[in-house]
Every structure is written in structure tokens, then in C-alpha cells.
Design a protein around this motif. Sequence first.
Motif, PDB file in Angstrom:
ATOM      1  N   ASP A 348       0.825  -1.208   0.000  1.00 13.40           N
ATOM      2  CA  ASP A 348       0.000   0.000   0.000  1.00 13.40           C
ATOM      3  C   ASP A 348       0.859   1.259   0.000  1.00 13.40           C
ATOM      4  O   ASP A 348       0.563   2.226  -0.723  1.00 13.40           O
ATOM      5  N   LEU A 349       1.928   1.283   0.823  1.00 13.62           N
ATOM      6  CA  LEU A 349       2.794   2.457   0.874  1.00 13.62           C
ATOM      7  C   LEU A 349       3.510   2.653  -0.453  1.00 13.62           C
ATOM      8  O   LEU A 349       3.581   3.772  -0.978  1.00 13.62           O
ATOM      9  N   LEU A 350       4.049   1.576  -1.016  1.00 15.03           N
ATOM     10  CA  LEU A 350       4.751   1.688  -2.295  1.00 15.03           C
ATOM     11  C   LEU A 350       3.802   2.158  -3.394  1.00 15.03           C
ATOM     12  O   LEU A 350       4.180   2.977  -4.246  1.00 15.03           O
ATOM     13  N   LEU A 351       2.585   1.635  -3.382  1.00 16.28           N
ATOM     14  CA  LEU A 351       1.620   2.035  -4.407  1.00 16.28           C
ATOM     15  C   LEU A 351       1.233   3.502  -4.237  1.00 16.28           C
ATOM     16  O   LEU A 351       1.081   4.235  -5.234  1.00 16.28           O
ATOM     17  N   ALA A 352       1.106   3.957  -2.986  1.00 16.91           N
ATOM     18  CA  ALA A 352       0.809   5.374  -2.744  1.00 16.91           C
ATOM     19  C   ALA A 352       1.957   6.244  -3.251  1.00 16.91           C
ATOM     20  O   ALA A 352       1.734   7.314  -3.836  1.00 16.91           O
ATOM     21  N   LEU A 370      10.657   1.035  -6.864  1.00 19.03           N
ATOM     22  CA  LEU A 370      10.375   1.089  -5.439  1.00 19.03           C
ATOM     23  C   LEU A 370      10.303  -0.337  -4.903  1.00 19.03           C
ATOM     24  O   LEU A 370       9.728  -1.210  -5.542  1.00 19.03           O
ATOM     25  N   SER A 371      10.855  -0.558  -3.710  1.00 20.14           N
ATOM     26  CA  SER A 371      10.821  -1.916  -3.157  1.00 20.14           C
ATOM     27  C   SER A 371      10.793  -1.884  -1.645  1.00 20.14           C
ATOM     28  O   SER A 371      11.145  -0.879  -1.015  1.00 20.14           O
ATOM     29  N   ALA A 372      10.373  -3.002  -1.076  1.00 15.79           N
ATOM     30  CA  ALA A 372      10.335  -3.176   0.377  1.00 15.79           C
ATOM     31  C   ALA A 372      10.163  -4.649   0.670  1.00 15.79           C
ATOM     32  O   ALA A 372       9.787  -5.439  -0.204  1.00 15.79           O
ATOM     33  N   VAL A 373      10.450  -5.022   1.904  1.00 16.92           N
ATOM     34  CA  VAL A 373      10.204  -6.380   2.383  1.00 16.92           C
ATOM     35  C   VAL A 373       9.127  -6.282   3.453  1.00 16.92           C
ATOM     36  O   VAL A 373       9.232  -5.463   4.367  1.00 16.92           O
ATOM     37  N   ASP A 374       8.067  -7.101   3.327  1.00 17.92           N
ATOM     38  CA  ASP A 374       6.996  -7.009   4.315  1.00 17.92           C
ATOM     39  C   ASP A 374       7.281  -7.886   5.526  1.00 17.92           C
ATOM     40  O   ASP A 374       8.328  -8.531   5.622  1.00 17.92           O
ATOM     41  N   ASP A 375       6.333  -7.894   6.466  1.00 17.91           N
ATOM     42  CA  ASP A 375       6.535  -8.634   7.720  1.00 17.91           C
ATOM     43  C   ASP A 375       6.684 -10.133   7.507  1.00 17.91           C
ATOM     44  O   ASP A 375       7.236 -10.834   8.352  1.00 17.91           O
ATOM     45  N   ILE A 419       2.181   1.793 -14.033  1.00 22.58           N
ATOM     46  CA  ILE A 419       2.766   1.159 -12.844  1.00 22.58           C
ATOM     47  C   ILE A 419       2.759  -0.357 -13.012  1.00 22.58           C
ATOM     48  O   ILE A 419       1.729  -0.940 -13.328  1.00 22.58           O
ATOM     49  N   TRP A 420       3.916  -0.967 -12.797  1.00 24.60           N
ATOM     50  CA  TRP A 420       4.045  -2.433 -12.787  1.00 24.60           C
ATOM     51  C   TRP A 420       4.239  -2.878 -11.343  1.00 24.60           C
ATOM     52  O   TRP A 420       5.084  -2.327 -10.628  1.00 24.60           O
ATOM     53  N   GLN A 421       3.442  -3.863 -10.904  1.00 20.46           N
ATOM     54  CA  GLN A 421       3.532  -4.356  -9.527  1.00 20.46           C
ATOM     55  C   GLN A 421       4.017  -5.800  -9.522  1.00 20.46           C
ATOM     56  O   GLN A 421       3.513  -6.623 -10.283  1.00 20.46           O
ATOM     57  N   GLY A 422       4.975  -6.101  -8.681  1.00 14.85           N
ATOM     58  CA  GLY A 422       5.481  -7.467  -8.583  1.00 14.85           C
ATOM     59  C   GLY A 422       5.700  -7.890  -7.141  1.00 14.85           C
ATOM     60  O   GLY A 422       5.842  -7.051  -6.244  1.00 14.85           O
TER      61      GLY A 422
END
Length: 438
Positions: A348-352, A370-375, A419-422
Motif C-alpha cells: 500500500d505504501l509503495l503504491l501510494a 520502489l521496493s520493500a520487504v513485508d513482515d 505502474i508495474w507491480q510485482g
Amino acid sequence: MNSATTALATQPVGTLLCQRDSLARSLVTRIVSVEPPAVASALLLVVLEDTVLFPEGGGQPADYGKLEAQGATFDVVDVQRKGTTAVHTVAVPDDAAAELLQAGATVQVTVDWARRLDNMQQHCGQHLLSAVAQREFGWRTMSWSCGPEWTYIEVAPDVPGVPAQPINAKTLAELEARVAEHIAAAHAVTVSETAPTDPSQIINSTIPADLVGAAELIVRYVTIGDVDVSLCCGTHPPTTLHIQSVTVRPTTERARGTHTRIFFAFGDRVRKHLAVAHARDVALTAILSSGAPEFEDKVGKLVEASRADKRKIKAATDSLAAALVRLHLADADVAVRRFHSEEPASMDLLLAMANALKSKEPKMATPAVLSAVDDSGAGAVLIVGPVGSALASAIARAAEAFPSIRGGGGKGKQGAVSIWQGRVTAKDEAAKLAAFDG
């Protein structure tokens, strides 16, 4: 396992003991034949002279039960009709036990009464409910299904001469009340091989396709008082009192075209549904600190509060995303702009952030990754940029660097920002996202 047959005759479906006397629970009879199934298994197909177990038919599920032979007890796990012969599927633990089931041997067969009673209540209840639905509400039953918790009829609003009432919570409650009145009226339920003089009395006249025109066909008319006459092979109690009670669900399902599925339950199932409802009330009373009359109000307030919280969280996320874009992605002169969250972050944060960047630079020339690792340890990757070779190259580099990545998007008119989401599902790959330069 060897097959064996005797010259004994078998009672044809239509005149089985379970159909002549639906309250009979056991029967001493003889084995007519024993055959192995088409596919090798620990089962035998057994035909008896007569049986107290109903073979699946007319929408009514098969009976289960026990078969006792020479001191041993076997489970009957299915009964099917083959032509007009009832074939019992019997579980046998080994070949030695199978040898006890010999053609000509005397056996005792006993029905699983709880299952029979339930099936009988649902089936007879369905006859009654369908008749009332057709005669009084203009809903014609097209088919029915007896499930493990709810039974349903699929109805069409096309009864000649009977205006179809709308199907809603009010009319369904009225249907339930009318059926309950007929149950309490203790209508006699009778079976006859003689057709009624007035054909318009017959609600259902369906005959299995494989028996149409068969010389051995036994036609059974099941009559419920002056309410219903239907062709039926099933087991029915002597009176409607055996059905005990009814509940009709206030919600329905749409089916084909104008068809609607109406769900209901009869007999002991009503008590079971009430038990579930009572248990739910007890649990909700503890959670909401209120009684059942206040549940609707309490839950409504909680839902509205949750929606308000979500709106606040979204506003805060959008504000944070805009600030991160200004802080980390303002340089448009690099080949690929890059952001990786050092803290666990959601898609959600990356998409925002991606939407904020897209809104800030509707004609952006270079992509941003943009990238992140979730919980959970999985990775999220978003690539935002103008549709074209630069965006395609960035997506290809991400796919090459992270083989487990799966995603979509990045399409549209040439040059338009997309936007491409992976998602990187392999945790060891996700751990390397910070080092990915895009």
C-alpha cells in the motif's frame, strides 16, 4: 476376490423394503450376487434379495449402513441403482473377510438411521415446500439438491395461472410459515402405483432417463394430503409430523436466467442450525459486551469506526508517500530512480508513492523502482515510468535478478506513465532487494 451369483431373485427398485416401509431399520435377507468393482479396491459390489438401504435416486442421497454375515460386520458405504437393481458397495478389510460374503448366504442389513431420517426429512420436506411454493407463490421447482447443511430448490417464476410473487425475505418467511402449518396438520404421506385421475395434481413427473419405457419400471406416486402428488422413488415418512420443523433461509442465490435458489432445512437440522446460532450469540455477547438485541447497532458502529480509521490511515499513508517521493525520488536526471524501505513496508505504501510520483510527473521520462520487504519476509517491487523501452528494460532486469518475482501491469499508451507491480515470493531473494540498483 471372486465373483459369485445365485439363481435367487432380487426385489426391484420401487418395491424395496426401504420403500415399502420407510421406518424399517433392519432386515434379514440373502445375498444374490457378489462382484468386485471395476477398479481394484477393498470393496465388493453386493446385490441382496431385498434391502432396507435406499439406493441414491430422485435427488435423495444413498443410505449407509451395516451388513452382518457369519459373525462379521461390514460397512455399506454406498448403494446405487443399476437398472432396477440396488447394488451395495461393501467395504472389506481383507480377502479372508471377503470370503464370508458368499452368494446365497443369509445376512442382516441395518440402516444408519440418523442419516436415513435426515435424508427422509429433507426429501419429503422438499416435496411439501415445492408444492406450496408452486401453488401459492408461483415458483416452479426446476431441480433440488440435498447438501450436508442446507437443501435448496432452484425455482423459476413461470407457473401457468399463478402470478409469481417476488422472492424476498418477507415472502420466504411466509413460505416457511405455510410449510410449518402443513407439517403440523399431520398430513398422511402415501405411496401408490396408481396415477391420480386429475393430471394437474402432479407437481413432479420426472422419470430417470434410463428407465423411460422400461418394462420393469415401477411408477410410484407419493401423495402428501391434498397438497402434493409427485412421481418419486424416495423414502417418505407416514405423516408430515415426522418432518418435525422447517426453516427457510432469508437469503437466496441467483442461478441461470431468472432462476433462484431457495435454501431450507427440515427436522433435526433446524435444531443444529439453532445451536450454531446460539453459540454465535454467546460468542458475540462476550466480544461486544451486549446482548443479541444490541448486536446490529454495536456492529454497525464498529464498522463505521473501522471505515473512519481506514480513511485516516489512507490519508496519513498518502502524506507519507508524497514526502518520501520529494525526499528520495526528486532527481529526474538519473537513468533509474531508486527507493528501498529499510523498514518493513506494505505494498500500500509503495503504491501510494508510485501514484504520488505519477501525479507529480505526468510526463516523467525515466522510470523509478520502489521496493520493500513485508513482515512475512516476501518482497514487493513497483516500477513506475513511461510505457516504452525504458520501463520494459527495468521490468526485465527485475525479473532476471529475482526469478521468483510475479507481477503485472506496466501497460498502456506509448509514453503514458504506468505502474508495474510485482511480488518476490522467495525470502532469500527478497533479502537482496536493498542491493538491487534497478
